[in-house]
Write a protein that holds these residues in place. Structure first.
Motif, PDB file in Angstrom:
ATOM      1  N   ASP A   1      33.634   6.251  55.053  1.00  0.00           N
ATOM      2  CA  ASP A   1      34.136   6.838  53.812  1.00  0.00           C
ATOM      3  C   ASP A   1      35.343   6.072  53.280  1.00  0.00           C
ATOM      4  OD1 ASP A   1      32.175   8.775  54.077  1.00  0.00           O
ATOM      5  OD2 ASP A   1      33.569  10.332  54.787  1.00  0.00           O
ATOM      6  N   LYS A   2      36.299   5.775  54.153  1.00  0.00           N
ATOM      7  CA  LYS A   2      37.546   5.115  53.739  1.00  0.00           C
ATOM      8  C   LYS A   2      37.314   3.690  53.254  1.00  0.00           C
ATOM      9  CE  LYS A   2      42.301   4.360  55.190  1.00  0.00           C
ATOM     10  NZ  LYS A   2      42.983   5.204  54.217  1.00  0.00           N
ATOM     11  N   PHE A   3      36.409   2.965  53.903  1.00  0.00           N
ATOM     12  CA  PHE A   3      36.221   1.555  53.584  1.00  0.00           C
ATOM     13  C   PHE A   3      34.888   1.275  52.872  1.00  0.00           C
ATOM     14  CE2 PHE A   3      39.146   1.753  57.225  1.00  0.00           C
ATOM     15  CZ  PHE A   3      40.271   1.253  56.587  1.00  0.00           C
ATOM     16  N   ASN A   4      34.316   2.320  52.288  1.00  0.00           N
ATOM     17  CA  ASN A   4      33.112   2.202  51.455  1.00  0.00           C
ATOM     18  C   ASN A   4      31.968   1.448  52.136  1.00  0.00           C
ATOM     19  OD1 ASN A   4      34.412   3.533  49.243  1.00  0.00           O
ATOM     20  ND2 ASN A   4      35.497   1.624  48.845  1.00  0.00           N
ATOM     21  N   LYS A   5      31.642   1.844  53.344  1.00  0.00           N
ATOM     22  CA  LYS A   5      30.537   1.226  54.074  1.00  0.00           C
ATOM     23  C   LYS A   5      29.229   1.899  53.661  1.00  0.00           C
ATOM     24  CE  LYS A   5      33.274  -1.430  56.373  1.00  0.00           C
ATOM     25  NZ  LYS A   5      33.331  -2.852  56.125  1.00  0.00           N
ATOM     26  N   GLY A   6      28.202   1.110  53.502  1.00  0.00           N
ATOM     27  CA  GLY A   6      26.902   1.620  53.076  1.00  0.00           C
ATOM     28  C   GLY A   6      26.126   2.246  54.214  1.00  0.00           C
ATOM     29  N   PRO A   7      24.942   2.768  53.915  1.00  0.00           N
ATOM     30  CA  PRO A   7      24.131   3.465  54.919  1.00  0.00           C
ATOM     31  C   PRO A   7      23.610   2.565  56.044  1.00  0.00           C
ATOM     32  CG  PRO A   7      22.939   3.266  52.845  1.00  0.00           C
ATOM     33  CD  PRO A   7      24.331   2.790  52.587  1.00  0.00           C
ATOM     34  N   LYS A   8      23.581   1.261  55.837  1.00  0.00           N
ATOM     35  CA  LYS A   8      23.111   0.356  56.886  1.00  0.00           C
ATOM     36  C   LYS A   8      24.234  -0.091  57.828  1.00  0.00           C
ATOM     37  CE  LYS A   8      19.162  -1.427  54.392  1.00  0.00           C
ATOM     38  NZ  LYS A   8      18.448  -2.604  53.935  1.00  0.00           N
ATOM     39  N   TRP A   9      25.477   0.295  57.525  1.00  0.00           N
ATOM     40  CA  TRP A   9      26.614  -0.083  58.366  1.00  0.00           C
ATOM     41  C   TRP A   9      26.456   0.529  59.754  1.00  0.00           C
ATOM     42  CZ3 TRP A   9      30.890   3.064  60.073  1.00  0.00           C
ATOM     43  CH2 TRP A   9      31.916   2.339  60.675  1.00  0.00           C
ATOM     44  N   GLN A  10      26.642  -0.293  60.793  1.00  0.00           N
ATOM     45  CA  GLN A  10      26.465   0.168  62.176  1.00  0.00           C
ATOM     46  C   GLN A  10      27.764   0.286  62.951  1.00  0.00           C
ATOM     47  OE1 GLN A  10      23.439  -1.908  64.365  1.00  0.00           O
ATOM     48  NE2 GLN A  10      22.281  -2.304  62.508  1.00  0.00           N
ATOM     49  N   GLY A  11      28.884  -0.103  62.337  1.00  0.00           N
ATOM     50  CA  GLY A  11      30.150   0.084  63.031  1.00  0.00           C
ATOM     51  C   GLY A  11      31.019  -1.145  63.150  1.00  0.00           C
ATOM     52  N   ARG A  12      30.569  -2.285  62.672  1.00  0.00           N
ATOM     53  CA  ARG A  12      31.410  -3.483  62.754  1.00  0.00           C
ATOM     54  C   ARG A  12      32.704  -3.204  62.009  1.00  0.00           C
ATOM     55  NH1 ARG A  12      30.397  -7.895  64.992  1.00  0.00           N
ATOM     56  NH2 ARG A  12      28.147  -7.612  64.963  1.00  0.00           N
ATOM     57  N   SER A  13      33.836  -3.553  62.635  1.00  0.00           N
ATOM     58  CA  SER A  13      35.131  -3.181  62.077  1.00  0.00           C
ATOM     59  C   SER A  13      36.169  -4.252  62.358  1.00  0.00           C
ATOM     60  CB  SER A  13      35.588  -1.857  62.689  1.00  0.00           C
ATOM     61  OG  SER A  13      35.685  -1.997  64.095  1.00  0.00           O
ATOM     62  N   SER A  14      37.316  -4.108  61.707  1.00  0.00           N
ATOM     63  CA  SER A  14      38.454  -4.980  62.004  1.00  0.00           C
ATOM     64  C   SER A  14      39.572  -4.124  62.584  1.00  0.00           C
ATOM     65  CB  SER A  14      38.933  -5.700  60.737  1.00  0.00           C
ATOM     66  OG  SER A  14      39.795  -4.883  59.986  1.00  0.00           O
ATOM     67  N   VAL A  15      40.406  -4.741  63.400  1.00  0.00           N
ATOM     68  CA  VAL A  15      41.515  -3.988  63.993  1.00  0.00           C
ATOM     69  C   VAL A  15      42.485  -3.517  62.922  1.00  0.00           C
ATOM     70  CG1 VAL A  15      41.381  -4.916  66.332  1.00  0.00           C
ATOM     71  CG2 VAL A  15      42.675  -6.158  64.605  1.00  0.00           C
ATOM     72  N   TYR A  16      42.638  -4.291  61.866  1.00  0.00           N
ATOM     73  CA  TYR A  16      43.573  -3.910  60.807  1.00  0.00           C
ATOM     74  C   TYR A  16      43.073  -2.692  60.035  1.00  0.00           C
ATOM     75  CZ  TYR A  16      45.618  -8.277  62.176  1.00  0.00           C
ATOM     76  OH  TYR A  16      46.176  -9.272  62.920  1.00  0.00           O
ATOM     77  N   GLU A  17      41.777  -2.596  59.819  1.00  0.00           N
ATOM     78  CA  GLU A  17      41.228  -1.399  59.183  1.00  0.00           C
ATOM     79  C   GLU A  17      41.376  -0.194  60.109  1.00  0.00           C
ATOM     80  OE1 GLU A  17      37.850  -3.153  56.159  1.00  0.00           O
ATOM     81  OE2 GLU A  17      37.286  -2.845  58.250  1.00  0.00           O
ATOM     82  N   LEU A  18      41.195  -0.399  61.408  1.00  0.00           N
ATOM     83  CA  LEU A  18      41.362   0.705  62.357  1.00  0.00           C
ATOM     84  C   LEU A  18      42.791   1.242  62.311  1.00  0.00           C
ATOM     85  CD1 LEU A  18      39.313  -0.688  65.359  1.00  0.00           C
ATOM     86  CD2 LEU A  18      38.680   1.224  63.880  1.00  0.00           C
ATOM     87  N   VAL A  19      43.776   0.348  62.200  1.00  0.00           N
ATOM     88  CA  VAL A  19      45.176   0.776  62.105  1.00  0.00           C
ATOM     89  C   VAL A  19      45.382   1.624  60.843  1.00  0.00           C
ATOM     90  CG1 VAL A  19      47.549  -0.030  61.757  1.00  0.00           C
ATOM     91  CG2 VAL A  19      46.097  -1.109  63.483  1.00  0.00           C
ATOM     92  N   LYS A  20      44.781   1.210  59.733  1.00  0.00           N
ATOM     93  CA  LYS A  20      44.890   1.961  58.476  1.00  0.00           C
ATOM     94  C   LYS A  20      44.212   3.327  58.572  1.00  0.00           C
ATOM     95  CE  LYS A  20      45.144  -2.098  55.531  1.00  0.00           C
ATOM     96  NZ  LYS A  20      44.435  -2.913  54.534  1.00  0.00           N
ATOM     97  N   LEU A  21      43.276   3.470  59.490  1.00  0.00           N
ATOM     98  CA  LEU A  21      42.569   4.732  59.685  1.00  0.00           C
ATOM     99  C   LEU A  21      43.411   5.741  60.484  1.00  0.00           C
ATOM    100  CD1 LEU A  21      39.753   5.909  58.986  1.00  0.00           C
ATOM    101  CD2 LEU A  21      38.985   5.104  61.225  1.00  0.00           C
TER     102      LEU A  21
END
Length: 129
Positions: free
Chosen positions: A31-51
């Motif tokens: 929701d926060k980073f506008n991931k589509g329905p095919k997103w499986q969880g790939r992430s960045s540490v910087y986005e995790l900090v913002k979460l």
């Protein structure tokens, strides 16, 4: 903790560190980073900090150079929860245990990997999701 086969090590490590479910973290991240329905969880540490504030925590950066084994055995403080990036993988370190999306106590699998990023849960905020 459910054993996922998706590339969602970041959301899994984050969930363990903040005490949330992986499903809830993945939904909030999408929701926060506008991931589509095919997103499986790939992430960045910087986005995790913002979460962090979404889950009622403040996350701080820490500096460390060396292997994950050295970090766990010599640097990680008891009672502190860490989100650690080793190579292209993200794990949670808490009380001497390394956990990821394949299970807990997986230090042996990643012990020789170099740590590139360390973040720790600095404080619990009053407004948690």
């Amino acid at each position: 903790m459910r054993n996922f086969v998706a590339p969602n090590c970041g959301p899994t490590a984050f969930a363990i560190a903040v005490g949330a479910t992986v499903e809830k973290v993945m939904q909030a991240y999408a929701d926060k980073f506008n991931k589509g329905p095919k997103w499986q969880g790939r992430s960045s540490v910087y986005e995790l900090v913002k979460l962090g504030p979404t889950f009622g925590v403040k996350i701080e950066t820490d500096k460390f150079k060396g292997t994950l084994k050295k970090f766990v055995e010599q640097e990680a403080l008891a009672g502190r929860r860490y989100i650690v990036r080793v190579g292209n993988h993200i794990v949670c370190v808490a009380d001497g245990k390394v956990s990821d999306n394949h299970g807990s106590d997986v230090l042996h699998k990643w012990s020789a990997k170099r740590v590139s990023h360390v973040f720790w849960i600095k404080q619990e905020l009053k407004a948690a999701a």
